[in-house]
Write a protein that holds these residues in place. Structure first.
Motif, PDB file in Angstrom:
ATOM      1  N   UNK A 504      52.646  32.816  45.153  1.00 23.51           N
ATOM      2  CA  UNK A 504      52.102  32.935  43.792  1.00 23.51           C
ATOM      3  C   UNK A 504      50.989  31.924  43.523  1.00 23.51           C
ATOM      4  N   UNK A 505      51.194  30.613  43.781  1.00 26.41           N
ATOM      5  CA  UNK A 505      50.094  29.661  43.532  1.00 26.41           C
ATOM      6  C   UNK A 505      48.889  29.893  44.442  1.00 26.41           C
ATOM      7  N   UNK A 506      49.136  30.383  45.658  1.00 26.84           N
ATOM      8  CA  UNK A 506      48.009  30.695  46.556  1.00 26.84           C
ATOM      9  C   UNK A 506      47.141  31.806  45.958  1.00 26.84           C
ATOM     10  N   UNK A 507      47.817  32.837  45.448  1.00 29.36           N
ATOM     11  CA  UNK A 507      47.085  33.958  44.843  1.00 29.36           C
ATOM     12  C   UNK A 507      46.325  33.487  43.611  1.00 29.36           C
ATOM     13  N   UNK A 508      47.002  32.683  42.781  1.00 28.77           N
ATOM     14  CA  UNK A 508      46.355  32.177  41.559  1.00 28.77           C
ATOM     15  C   UNK A 508      45.101  31.376  41.897  1.00 28.77           C
ATOM     16  N   UNK A 509      45.227  30.444  42.832  1.00 32.83           N
ATOM     17  CA  UNK A 509      44.099  29.589  43.210  1.00 32.83           C
ATOM     18  C   UNK A 509      42.949  30.412  43.787  1.00 32.83           C
ATOM     19  N   UNK A 510      43.282  31.367  44.664  1.00 34.80           N
ATOM     20  CA  UNK A 510      42.252  32.215  45.283  1.00 34.80           C
ATOM     21  C   UNK A 510      41.542  33.068  44.233  1.00 34.80           C
ATOM     22  N   UNK A 511      42.324  33.625  43.307  1.00 35.31           N
ATOM     23  CA  UNK A 511      41.755  34.456  42.247  1.00 35.31           C
ATOM     24  C   UNK A 511      40.789  33.654  41.371  1.00 35.31           C
ATOM     25  N   UNK A 512      41.207  32.475  40.934  1.00 35.10           N
ATOM     26  CA  UNK A 512      40.364  31.650  40.056  1.00 35.10           C
ATOM     27  C   UNK A 512      39.079  31.234  40.774  1.00 35.10           C
ATOM     28  N   UNK A 513      39.198  30.818  42.030  1.00 31.14           N
ATOM     29  CA  UNK A 513      38.012  30.412  42.796  1.00 31.14           C
ATOM     30  C   UNK A 513      37.037  31.584  42.951  1.00 31.14           C
ATOM     31  N   UNK A 514      37.580  32.752  43.275  1.00 31.24           N
ATOM     32  CA  UNK A 514      36.742  33.953  43.438  1.00 31.24           C
ATOM     33  C   UNK A 514      36.067  34.313  42.130  1.00 31.24           C
ATOM     34  N   UNK A 515      36.808  34.218  41.044  1.00 30.68           N
ATOM     35  CA  UNK A 515      36.285  34.550  39.717  1.00 30.68           C
ATOM     36  C   UNK A 515      35.153  33.614  39.316  1.00 30.68           C
ATOM     37  N   UNK A 518      32.050  34.418  41.260  1.00 27.69           N
ATOM     38  CA  UNK A 518      31.506  35.684  40.741  1.00 27.69           C
ATOM     39  C   UNK A 518      30.771  35.459  39.424  1.00 27.69           C
ATOM     40  N   UNK A 519      31.387  34.705  38.511  1.00 34.03           N
ATOM     41  CA  UNK A 519      30.774  34.453  37.201  1.00 34.03           C
ATOM     42  C   UNK A 519      29.446  33.716  37.350  1.00 34.03           C
ATOM     43  N   UNK A 520      29.422  32.738  38.243  1.00 37.60           N
ATOM     44  CA  UNK A 520      28.198  31.962  38.466  1.00 37.60           C
ATOM     45  C   UNK A 520      27.094  32.856  39.028  1.00 37.60           C
ATOM     46  N   UNK A 585      28.485  48.019  39.605  1.00 37.06           N
ATOM     47  CA  UNK A 585      28.373  47.331  40.893  1.00 37.06           C
ATOM     48  C   UNK A 585      28.974  45.926  40.814  1.00 37.06           C
ATOM     49  N   UNK A 586      28.802  45.260  39.666  1.00 40.62           N
ATOM     50  CA  UNK A 586      29.358  43.908  39.528  1.00 40.62           C
ATOM     51  C   UNK A 586      30.892  43.953  39.467  1.00 40.62           C
ATOM     52  N   UNK A 587      31.436  44.962  38.817  1.00 36.84           N
ATOM     53  CA  UNK A 587      32.889  45.099  38.789  1.00 36.84           C
ATOM     54  C   UNK A 587      33.419  45.336  40.206  1.00 36.84           C
ATOM     55  N   UNK A 588      32.769  46.233  40.954  1.00 35.22           N
ATOM     56  CA  UNK A 588      33.197  46.520  42.324  1.00 35.22           C
ATOM     57  C   UNK A 588      33.096  45.273  43.202  1.00 35.22           C
TER      58      UNK A 588
END
Length: 749
Positions: A504-515, A518-520, A585-588
């Motif tokens: 669970x924490x691995x997924x959370x950390x990976x998701x936040x980093x990816x997000x 992406x936002x930047x 395209x950005x969502x994908x």
């Protein structure tokens, strides 16, 4: 049909399509407690045309529009002669449009009418690079497997194992995508290492605009982007040529890469644009008729898209006429040779179209082969158009002409120019191709009216796809229930629960980093696009401002009002156009990045869960984030006008522009006022777009950031397994339930 009747028919078709969306929504509401099933429906709809009533209504408005150009698609493999044909059709045989150096660098090219000449180049994205990298890795694995196979077969007695492995891989057509991806990836990697400025420029600017003054400049302007040694050639995804050319006033042309494209996004875009064409020209070379590459290219065409007019052009026709066998059979008579070759090719093409005509898309060709199939030689058309400058022909043209003079001496001669010119014109056969386009153009009203039928057909075909996909899902469910055991399913659930707190924490950390990445990137990319549009408008406006001598040695400004209004309205239109495609395209891009990173966690930490697969996890991720897709909404110009402060300021400036709209040119003080008005209006557009984009990106990022992603994803997965366990405990009732749902799904149309 009267206008009233047409409007009623339009409304009826739209309402029927909206009813299908209603039926889908009702099923989702009815079975909302079955999260996995709802996820499956939403994933199927996401891949279809059914993405909500608003999207359907927007598409209807754009498609069922009789005030637009006919769209003509050119389909054929790379090296089929498409560039030569288009050069002859549009540019009197001059080598304006360059040929693609390789299949993998063949860009999707659109040509449209514009009063202002310019080229718009779309580059690949970081997301495309990620896909190329994945396909490169697949190629590497294939290469190693092939090396091992050859080594075993030949018991280690191979002089150059790597070379033989490459040759074996290339000999298999099914490896084309991996070969192309591998080559493009390494070409780009090399540029990144040796010329990072170029790489950074491309990756930070999705779109590049290049202005040109006249048609002769096109080839030179494009050389860095399409020629074999062009520095940008591996980065180019598509080209749009906006040309002040009369033939394009009624017809827009789409030239599709005739290749199983290594860039999935380019392939998807080509198919999407092709589906909107009213007419198609299929090019197939005369001497390599209907290869696998031809069929791959032709298979882009589907009856479901409702393309009304399809023609076949046998290209490179001169190649087939110069074989000794054809010359001998015709006894040197060019007309007989043409007839003999055509008769043979008609039969071959007819046989092949019969084989691939499963859905009746090629009925028009098969019912009237000789009317729907013609020939052309781009080489001969070019030689005809440039005969007066024969001395400047390249060696290839000189050799072809020499061969014709030798083998068809009654039709070609170094001395009798008029005879040779007529024969080259006959072989070029551009007049017939123009007649086809004129015939298509003459049917414009009927073809565009038929866009209603086409819209109806596309959506019903898309609904069929949803039915098929969900029915297949239910069939799989029934098989799983029938063959599964409660013991195995309980083991999978326990395996997940044991790993839950760890991953669970691995997924959370990976998701936040990816997000965050992406936002930047999305904010940076959008601002770059806005700045690029703004800079392009400045260039275009400045190019229209002229000066002429006035009294007392002063200069007086003057400007063409209609041209400045045209480019300003185009500026607004460009902002609106990129909105939808960019959003999707950005969502994908986000979904793919999250999926790739999280799948690796599951694969590493839960290798024993037999039920886990990349596709099942990706579907789960898609449905965690799918509700956010439509929240990536970038403001349109019409929305800006709803802001009273913006609307009042903009109208002040634009009224200054409108004051001169009835004039052809203005000068002096009026010209200066017009320029001030345009500059003021474009400044307000740029400022307001940036403001709104920042607000919407920040809002979306905060929503996604606050999403309890890891918990939702794991709960969805746990619910999926627990639901499957419940179904296994009462197999008979579960299978009956799914049979009932299957019947409801089949009745959504």
């Amino acid at each position: 049909m009267s206008t009233v009747n047409k409007d009623n028919k339009d409304k009826e078709v739209l309402q029927n399509i909206l009813k299908i969306q209603d039926n889908i929504d009702k099923i989702k509401e009815k079975y909302k407690d079955d999260a996995e099933f709802i996820d499956e429906i939403e994933t199927s709809c996401y891949k279809s045309l059914f993405k909500g009533k608003k999207r359907i209504e927007e598409d209807f408005k754009e498609q069922v529009n009789t005030d637009r150009n006919i769209r003509v698609g050119i389909v054929g493999r790379v090296k089929a002669g498409k560039s030569s044909l288009l050069n002859s059709l549009l540019f009197e045989g001059r080598d304006i449009l360059p040929k693609a150096p390789t299949p993998m660098t063949a860009a999707l090219t659109q040509m449209e009418y514009s009063k202002i000449n310019y080229i718009e180049i779309e580059f690949i994205t970081e997301d495309d690079m990620s896909l190329l990298k994945e396909q490169k890795e697949e190629y590497k694995k294939l290469f190693e497997r092939t090396r091992e196979e050859i080594n075993k077969e030949k018991e280690g007695k191979v002089e150059d194992l790597s070379k033989e492995a490459e040759e074996r891989i290339k000999a298999n057509d099914s490896n084309e995508i991996l070969i192309a991806s591998n080559e493009i990836y390494y070409n780009i990697k090399k540029i990144k290492e040796n010329n990072k400025n170029i790489y950074d420029e491309v990756m930070s600017n999705t779109i590049k605009r290049i202005d040109f003054n006249n048609i002769e400049e096109i080839k030179d302007k494009l050389k860095d982007y399409v020629s074999s040694d062009g520095i940008y050639v591996n980065f180019v995804k598509s080209l749009k040529l906006y040309i002040n050319l009369d033939i394009l006033k009624e017809i827009s042309i789409l030239d599709t890469p005739g290749f199983n494209d290594p860039l999935a996004t380019r392939n998807e875009k080509a198919n999407q644009l092709l589906s909107k064409c009213e007419a198609i020209l299929i090019l197939t070379p005369s001497t390599h008729n209907f290869s696998r590459s031809d069929i791959d290219a032709i298979n882009r065409i589907s009856k479901r898209e409702g393309i009304q007019e399809i023609y076949v052009v046998i290209s490179k026709f001169d190649d087939s006429l110069l074989s000794d066998d054809i010359v001998r059979k015709a006894d040197g008579d060019l007309d007989n040779a043409i007839e003999n070759v055509l008769d043979e090719l008609y039969d071959n093409i007819e046989d092949n179209f019969n084989k691939i005509n499963n859905d009746g898309v090629f009925d028009n060709i098969l019912k009237n082969v000789k009317k729907r199939i013609t020939y052309s030689s781009g080489m001969c058309a070019n030689m005809f158009e440039t005969f007066e400058n024969k001395a400047k022909w390249d060696n290839e043209k000189k050799k072809v002409f020499e061969n014709f003079c030798e083998k068809y001496s009654d039709y070609f001669s170094e001395k009798e120019n008029e005879l040779s010119i007529l024969s080259l014109k006959k072989l070029g056969n551009i007049k017939r191709i123009r007649e086809i386009l004129k015939d298509v153009e003459s049917k414009k009203e009927d073809l565009l009216k038929d866009s209603l039928r086409k819209f109806d057909k596309r959506y019903k075909a898309s609904a069929d796809d949803i039915i098929k996909e969900i029915t297949n899902y239910i069939d799989r469910k029934e098989r799983q229930i029938d063959s599964g055991t409660t013991e195995d399913k309980t083991k999978e659930i326990n395996n997940l629960l044991k790993s839950y707190d760890k991953i669970k924490p691995m997924i959370h950390s990976t998701y936040i980093d990816t997000l965050r990445i992406w936002e930047m990137n999305i904010d940076k990319e959008l601002i770059n696009i806005l700045d690029k549009h703004y800079a392009n408008l400045n260039i275009s406006i400045n190019s229209l401002i002229k000066e002429k001598d006035a009294m007392f040695g002063k200069k007086k400004k003057y400007i063409n009002v209609q041209e400045i209004l045209y480019i300003f309205n185009n500026y607004i239109r460009e902002f609106n156009n990129f909105n939808l495609n960019f959003r999707i395209s950005k969502y994908m891009e986000l979904e793919n990045s999250v999926s790739k990173n999280i799948i690796s966690i599951f694969s590493r930490e839960m290798p024993d869960n037999t039920e886990i697969s990349n596709s099942s996890i990706k579907n789960l991720i898609s449905n965690v984030t799918i509700n956010y897709q439509n929240k990536i909404e970038f403001v349109t110009f019409d929305e800006l006008l709803k802001d009273k402060v913006f609307a009042d300021k903009f109208k002040d400036d634009f009224n200054t522009v409108n004051k001169y709209s009835g004039k052809s040119t203005v000068e002096g003080k009026d010209a200066e006022n017009l320029i001030i008005g345009v500059n003021g209006a474009k400044e307000w557009i740029k400022h307001k777009f940036k403001e709104q984009i920042d607000l919407r990106i920040n809002k979306l990022f905060n929503e996604l950031n606050n999403l309890d992603f890891s918990n939702i994803l794991l709960r969805k997965y746990q619910n999926k397994l627990e639901n499957e366990l419940r179904e296994l405990k009462d197999k008979s009732s579960s299978i009956d339930k799914w049979k009932k749902i299957k019947k409801e799904i089949r009745n959504i149309i």
